[in-house]
Design a protein around this motif. Structure first.
Motif, PDB file in Angstrom:
ATOM      1  N   ARG A 112       0.810  -1.224   0.000  1.00 33.04           N
ATOM      2  CA  ARG A 112       0.000   0.000   0.000  1.00 33.04           C
ATOM      3  C   ARG A 112       0.840   1.270   0.000  1.00 33.04           C
ATOM      4  N   ALA A 113       1.877   1.291   0.845  1.00 32.64           N
ATOM      5  CA  ALA A 113       2.639   2.526   1.040  1.00 32.64           C
ATOM      6  C   ALA A 113       3.847   2.652   0.129  1.00 32.64           C
ATOM      7  N   GLY A 114       4.413   1.530  -0.329  1.00 33.79           N
ATOM      8  CA  GLY A 114       5.534   1.601  -1.255  1.00 33.79           C
ATOM      9  C   GLY A 114       6.911   1.391  -0.648  1.00 33.79           C
ATOM     10  N   ALA A 115       6.976   0.873   0.591  1.00 31.35           N
ATOM     11  CA  ALA A 115       8.293   0.554   1.158  1.00 31.35           C
ATOM     12  C   ALA A 115       8.953  -0.519   0.298  1.00 31.35           C
ATOM     13  N   ARG A 116      10.257  -0.481   0.202  1.00 26.86           N
ATOM     14  CA  ARG A 116      10.990  -1.463  -0.614  1.00 26.86           C
ATOM     15  C   ARG A 116      11.393  -2.698   0.187  1.00 26.86           C
ATOM     16  N   ALA A 117      11.346  -2.595   1.519  1.00 24.15           N
ATOM     17  CA  ALA A 117      11.716  -3.726   2.374  1.00 24.15           C
ATOM     18  C   ALA A 117      11.141  -3.493   3.756  1.00 24.15           C
ATOM     19  N   PHE A 118      11.188  -4.530   4.572  1.00 23.48           N
ATOM     20  CA  PHE A 118      10.650  -4.473   5.926  1.00 23.48           C
ATOM     21  C   PHE A 118      11.491  -5.390   6.800  1.00 23.48           C
ATOM     22  N   VAL A 119      11.921  -4.899   7.960  1.00 23.27           N
ATOM     23  CA  VAL A 119      12.652  -5.728   8.913  1.00 23.27           C
ATOM     24  C   VAL A 119      12.141  -5.441  10.325  1.00 23.27           C
ATOM     25  N   VAL A 120      12.319  -6.410  11.203  1.00 28.38           N
ATOM     26  CA  VAL A 120      11.974  -6.205  12.607  1.00 28.38           C
ATOM     27  C   VAL A 120      13.184  -5.613  13.327  1.00 28.38           C
ATOM     28  N   LYS A 121      12.902  -4.835  14.360  1.00 24.24           N
ATOM     29  CA  LYS A 121      13.974  -4.168  15.091  1.00 24.24           C
ATOM     30  C   LYS A 121      14.942  -5.152  15.729  1.00 24.24           C
ATOM     31  N   SER A 122      14.477  -6.357  15.997  1.00 22.30           N
ATOM     32  CA  SER A 122      15.337  -7.363  16.630  1.00 22.30           C
ATOM     33  C   SER A 122      16.219  -8.112  15.627  1.00 22.30           C
ATOM     34  N   ALA A 123      16.135  -7.757  14.355  1.00 23.04           N
ATOM     35  CA  ALA A 123      16.954  -8.430  13.335  1.00 23.04           C
ATOM     36  C   ALA A 123      18.443  -8.197  13.615  1.00 23.04           C
ATOM     37  N   PRO A 124      19.272  -9.167  13.272  1.00 22.65           N
ATOM     38  CA  PRO A 124      20.722  -8.978  13.443  1.00 22.65           C
ATOM     39  C   PRO A 124      21.229  -7.791  12.619  1.00 22.65           C
ATOM     40  N   ALA A 125      22.277  -7.171  13.098  1.00 24.49           N
ATOM     41  CA  ALA A 125      22.866  -6.019  12.408  1.00 24.49           C
ATOM     42  C   ALA A 125      23.199  -6.348  10.957  1.00 24.49           C
ATOM     43  N   SER A 126      23.670  -7.554  10.699  1.00 29.26           N
ATOM     44  CA  SER A 126      24.032  -7.935   9.330  1.00 29.26           C
ATOM     45  C   SER A 126      22.815  -7.931   8.405  1.00 29.26           C
ATOM     46  N   VAL A 127      21.652  -8.304   8.918  1.00 28.63           N
ATOM     47  CA  VAL A 127      20.423  -8.296   8.109  1.00 28.63           C
ATOM     48  C   VAL A 127      20.013  -6.858   7.807  1.00 28.63           C
ATOM     49  N   ILE A 128      20.057  -6.002   8.810  1.00 24.72           N
ATOM     50  CA  ILE A 128      19.710  -4.597   8.591  1.00 24.72           C
ATOM     51  C   ILE A 128      20.678  -3.966   7.601  1.00 24.72           C
ATOM     52  N   ARG A 129      21.971  -4.233   7.771  1.00 20.10           N
ATOM     53  CA  ARG A 129      22.995  -3.680   6.866  1.00 20.10           C
ATOM     54  C   ARG A 129      22.725  -4.087   5.418  1.00 20.10           C
ATOM     55  N   GLU A 130      22.525  -5.367   5.178  1.00 24.18           N
ATOM     56  CA  GLU A 130      22.306  -5.843   3.811  1.00 24.18           C
ATOM     57  C   GLU A 130      20.975  -5.361   3.243  1.00 24.18           C
ATOM     58  N   THR A 131      19.970  -5.219   4.101  1.00 25.45           N
ATOM     59  CA  THR A 131      18.683  -4.721   3.628  1.00 25.45           C
ATOM     60  C   THR A 131      18.791  -3.252   3.226  1.00 25.45           C
ATOM     61  N   VAL A 132      19.522  -2.456   4.001  1.00 23.40           N
ATOM     62  CA  VAL A 132      19.747  -1.047   3.632  1.00 23.40           C
ATOM     63  C   VAL A 132      20.455  -0.985   2.278  1.00 23.40           C
ATOM     64  N   ARG A 133      21.477  -1.796   2.100  1.00 23.29           N
ATOM     65  CA  ARG A 133      22.204  -1.801   0.816  1.00 23.29           C
ATOM     66  C   ARG A 133      21.290  -2.219  -0.333  1.00 23.29           C
ATOM     67  N   SER A 134      20.452  -3.209  -0.100  1.00 27.03           N
ATOM     68  CA  SER A 134      19.521  -3.671  -1.125  1.00 27.03           C
ATOM     69  C   SER A 134      18.518  -2.578  -1.494  1.00 27.03           C
ATOM     70  N   VAL A 135      17.990  -1.888  -0.493  1.00 22.03           N
ATOM     71  CA  VAL A 135      17.035  -0.806  -0.752  1.00 22.03           C
ATOM     72  C   VAL A 135      17.710   0.300  -1.549  1.00 22.03           C
ATOM     73  N   ALA A 136      18.935   0.648  -1.186  1.00 20.39           N
ATOM     74  CA  ALA A 136      19.661   1.696  -1.921  1.00 20.39           C
ATOM     75  C   ALA A 136      19.918   1.285  -3.366  1.00 20.39           C
ATOM     76  N   ARG A 137      20.307   0.023  -3.570  1.00 20.93           N
ATOM     77  CA  ARG A 137      20.552  -0.460  -4.939  1.00 20.93           C
ATOM     78  C   ARG A 137      19.270  -0.463  -5.766  1.00 20.93           C
ATOM     79  N   SER A 138      18.152  -0.789  -5.138  1.00 19.92           N
ATOM     80  CA  SER A 138      16.899  -0.867  -5.900  1.00 19.92           C
ATOM     81  C   SER A 138      16.471   0.505  -6.425  1.00 19.92           C
ATOM     82  N   GLY A 139      16.943   1.581  -5.787  1.00 14.61           N
ATOM     83  CA  GLY A 139      16.631   2.914  -6.263  1.00 14.61           C
ATOM     84  C   GLY A 139      17.499   3.355  -7.425  1.00 14.61           C
ATOM     85  N   SER A 140      18.618   2.681  -7.633  1.00 15.36           N
ATOM     86  CA  SER A 140      19.523   3.088  -8.703  1.00 15.36           C
ATOM     87  C   SER A 140      19.398   2.214  -9.941  1.00 15.36           C
ATOM     88  N   GLU A 141      18.476   1.263  -9.899  1.00 18.19           N
ATOM     89  CA  GLU A 141      18.303   0.358 -11.055  1.00 18.19           C
ATOM     90  C   GLU A 141      17.349   0.947 -12.069  1.00 18.19           C
TER      91      GLU A 141
END
Length: 141
Positions: A112-141
């Motif tokens: 509905r809102a258009g977020a590119r990804a979703f994570v829970v706050k309890s996710a490991p730092a590595s998951v948040i890091r890779e998800t941020v990178r993925s979201v950034a890459r999806s904007g440059s494609e």
């Protein structure tokens, strides 16, 4: 939409890192996220917002690559703020963030809102890091 939105490089292109706006109503969460994200040289936290309304305003002003958006906030919730950011700043990727792993919330944020990804706050730092990178890459494609 102004021309600066269309011409802004997205996804941390070039020599600069991924520019991030943190939107969460809890200062402790923003501090923890900022400390975690500062461990990676390719991330730069360029701003913070305490509620959804401020997140939209700061997004328009700063044009980050990624907004890490808490779903539950005062003034304007993260779902409404994400929708508004998707409308006014389509090159900016939103990563929904919540304490709860809820399928209906995930659908509202992404479909509905258009977020590119979703994570829970309890996710490991590595998951948040890779998800941020993925979201950034999806904007440059």
């Amino acid at each position: 939409m102004s021309s600066d939105h269309r011409s802004r490089p997205a996804g941390g292109g070039g020599d600069r890192g991924i520019r991030i706006l943190l939107a969460d109503d809890h200062p402790e969460v923003r501090i923890a996220l900022k400390q975690m994200l500062s461990k990676w040289a390719d991330f730069e936290v360029v701003g913070e917002a305490r509620d959804g309304r401020e997140a939209v305003e700061e997004c328009r002003r700063l044009l980050p690559d990624v907004v890490i958006m808490d779903v539950s906030m005062p003034e304007m919730n993260g779902i409404e703020a994400t929708w508004r950011i998707s409308e006014c700043c389509p090159d900016v990727g939103v990563l929904g963030l919540s304490m709860y792993d809820s399928e209906p919330m995930l659908r509202r944020m992404m479909e509905r809102a258009g977020a590119r990804a979703f994570v829970v706050k309890s996710a490991p730092a590595s998951v948040i890091r890779e998800t941020v990178r993925s979201v950034a890459r999806s904007g440059s494609e």
